[in-house]
Scaffold this motif. Structure first.
Motif, mmCIF file in Angstrom:
data_model
loop_
_atom_site.group_PDB
_atom_site.id
_atom_site.type_symbol
_atom_site.label_atom_id
_atom_site.label_comp_id
_atom_site.label_asym_id
_atom_site.label_seq_id
_atom_site.Cartn_x
_atom_site.Cartn_y
_atom_site.Cartn_z
ATOM 1 N N LYS A 128 0.825 -1.198 -0.030
ATOM 2 C CA LYS A 128 0.082 0.093 -0.013
ATOM 3 C C LYS A 128 0.807 1.344 0.011
ATOM 4 O O LYS A 128 0.577 2.210 -0.607
ATOM 5 C CB LYS A 128 -0.999 -0.102 1.196
ATOM 6 N N LEU A 129 2.044 1.273 0.835
ATOM 7 C CA LEU A 129 2.740 2.572 0.524
ATOM 8 C C LEU A 129 3.562 2.661 -0.530
ATOM 9 O O LEU A 129 3.463 3.775 -0.999
ATOM 10 C CB LEU A 129 4.014 2.331 1.807
ATOM 11 N N ILE A 130 3.928 1.543 -1.318
ATOM 12 C CA ILE A 130 4.419 1.771 -2.479
ATOM 13 C C ILE A 130 3.580 2.262 -3.673
ATOM 14 O O ILE A 130 3.858 3.277 -4.423
ATOM 15 C CB ILE A 130 5.203 0.468 -3.078
ATOM 16 N N GLY A 131 2.281 1.602 -3.382
ATOM 17 C CA GLY A 131 1.444 2.223 -4.443
ATOM 18 C C GLY A 131 1.013 3.603 -4.114
ATOM 19 O O GLY A 131 0.802 4.122 -5.215
ATOM 20 N N ILE A 132 1.065 4.269 -3.008
ATOM 21 C CA ILE A 132 0.520 5.571 -2.450
ATOM 22 C C ILE A 132 1.757 6.297 -3.301
ATOM 23 O O ILE A 132 1.518 7.377 -3.757
ATOM 24 C CB ILE A 132 0.505 5.739 -1.039
ATOM 25 N N VAL A 133 2.953 6.225 -3.097
ATOM 26 C CA VAL A 133 4.133 6.894 -3.509
ATOM 27 C C VAL A 133 3.795 6.791 -5.220
ATOM 28 O O VAL A 133 4.285 8.036 -5.817
ATOM 29 C CB VAL A 133 5.371 6.033 -3.296
ATOM 30 N N MET A 134 3.518 5.825 -5.814
ATOM 31 C CA MET A 134 3.521 5.964 -7.278
ATOM 32 C C MET A 134 2.137 6.192 -7.994
ATOM 33 O O MET A 134 2.383 6.999 -8.883
ATOM 34 C CB MET A 134 4.101 4.177 -7.793
ATOM 35 N N LYS A 135 1.227 6.151 -7.306
ATOM 36 C CA LYS A 135 -0.198 6.498 -7.585
ATOM 37 C C LYS A 135 -0.906 7.405 -6.966
ATOM 38 O O LYS A 135 -1.978 7.786 -7.438
ATOM 39 C CB LYS A 135 -1.069 5.176 -7.855
ATOM 40 N N GLY A 136 -0.351 7.936 -5.719
ATOM 41 C CA GLY A 136 -1.010 8.876 -4.973
ATOM 42 C C GLY A 136 -2.218 8.417 -4.185
ATOM 43 O O GLY A 136 -2.255 7.168 -4.241
ATOM 44 N N TYR A 137 -2.895 9.100 -3.399
ATOM 45 C CA TYR A 137 -3.852 8.595 -2.449
ATOM 46 C C TYR A 137 -4.759 9.740 -2.039
ATOM 47 O O TYR A 137 -4.575 10.829 -1.985
ATOM 48 C CB TYR A 137 -2.868 8.269 -1.163
ATOM 49 N N ASP A 138 -5.997 9.321 -1.889
ATOM 50 C CA ASP A 138 -7.091 10.313 -1.638
ATOM 51 C C ASP A 138 -7.956 9.710 -0.401
ATOM 52 O O ASP A 138 -8.878 10.363 -0.171
ATOM 53 C CB ASP A 138 -8.107 10.788 -2.707
ATOM 54 N N GLY A 139 -7.376 8.813 0.149
ATOM 55 C CA GLY A 139 -8.183 8.060 1.298
ATOM 56 C C GLY A 139 -8.524 8.850 2.551
ATOM 57 O O GLY A 139 -9.456 8.357 3.520
#
Length: 334
Positions: A268-279
């Motif tokens: 999840k952390l890697i996904g946030i770094v690469m794809k952003g996050y609006d959660g």
């Protein structure tokens, strides 16, 4: 009759020479330049708000400290993906009859270049807080605060854009609300993005690249080279999450003690770094942009950043291996 004896002939000759030289040196080359340069296909004209923001950019002297030109030297590569070309400025027209601020290329970099600031820092939350008080997000900033672009209200009205200013930076009680001028200036800054070159067009090369092939690691060795995670964090993450990893209350979440940062599975952390996050928008936090994708971070750089986050500020999560990072990146590729 001597030229110097007749003032009409003297001044007429001087004016005629001036007109000829002006035409040859300035007017005709400018017309030829306009005829041979067209906007890049991906470039967009400024909207009404963005154009109003450009006027505010000029009126507040921003051009005195910020350039909008990526020179074709390697040291400028941090400001854009390629050197600037004439077509980057082809869509920019005179602002009105009296003022020609066509390029705003600037002459010095007291502050960072803004050619691609809309890509490097797409968050309107960050820009508003930075305009209100630059020290709130960049402690060492020497940029003046533009507090007159904001106002204090006892309670925000529907439709107001509230700026999450930390208490220590407020001038008094109440809620800080962005005035329309602040939103227009931010809209202009967010519009500053380097358009892509047409497909198949080779980008100009940056000059004076350092040749590290003799002393630096080979491509095969990069994956195992320990990069400076602290330096990468400072470059790509620190402006929002702060040097202490604690973010800013109501604007950017803390990484210290974060369940996402400390999770055993780093996916999840890697996904946030690469794809952003609006959660966490419902909690008042800003949408995080896909920093890894924007900055084109390599897998080894992603690993260095997240391991720095997992082992700093009291965090004590196990470091992530390069193989784990590679597997996650492969799984989230479109």
């Amino acid at each position: 009759m001597s030229l110097h004896d007749d003032h009409r002939l003297l001044f007429g000759s001087a004016f005629g020479m001036f007109a000829v030289l002006t035409s040859l040196i300035a007017i005709f080359p400018a017309l030829d330049n306009q005829a041979n340069n067209a906007p890049l296909p991906d470039s967009q004209p400024l909207t009404a708000d963005e154009l109003a923001g450009k006027r505010l950019f000029v009126a507040n002297g921003c051009v005195s400290c910020h350039t909008q030109q990526v020179r074709n030297v390697a040291m400028d590569q941090v400001w854009g993906g390629r050197p600037s070309i004439a077509a980057d400025y082809a869509r920019i027209d005179r602002m009105d009859l009296w003022r020609n601020t066509a390029t705003l290329m600037g002459t010095e970099r007291t502050g960072p270049d803004l050619t691609s600031i809309g890509e490097r820092q797409p968050s309107s939350t960050w820009h508003l807080l930075h305009l209100y008080n630059p020290r709130a997000v960049v402690a060492a900033s020497i940029m003046p605060a533009y507090e007159w672009l904001f106002e204090y209200r006892e309670q925000a009205a529907p439709g107001d854009t509230v700026v999450a200013v930390p208490e220590e930076y407020k001038r008094g009680p109440g809620t800080v609300v962005a005035r329309p001028e602040a939103l227009q200036l931010v809209a202009y800054l967010q519009s500053l993005k380097q358009p892509a070159l047409p497909g198949g067009t080779a980008a100009p090369a940056f000059l004076y690249q350092r040749d590290s092939s003799a002393t630096g690691p080979s491509d095969a060795a990069v994956i195992t080279t320990e990069l400076d995670g602290a330096a990468l964090y400072a470059t790509h993450c620190q402006a929002c999450h702060q040097p202490n990893g604690q973010g800013l209350k109501g604007a950017f979440p803390s990484l210290k003690g974060s369940s996402i940062v400390l999770a055993e599975d780093p996916a999840k952390l890697i996904g946030i770094v690469m794809k952003g996050y609006d959660g966490r928008v419902s909690e008042g936090f800003a949408v995080m942009p896909p920093i890894g994708t924007i900055a084109k971070l390599k897998p080894a750089e992603v690993r260095a950043i997240i391991n720095h986050e997992r082992t700093s500020w009291g965090n004590q999560a196990p470091e992530v291996s390069q193989e784990q990072v590679n597997a996650v990146l492969q799984s989230i590729q479109p």
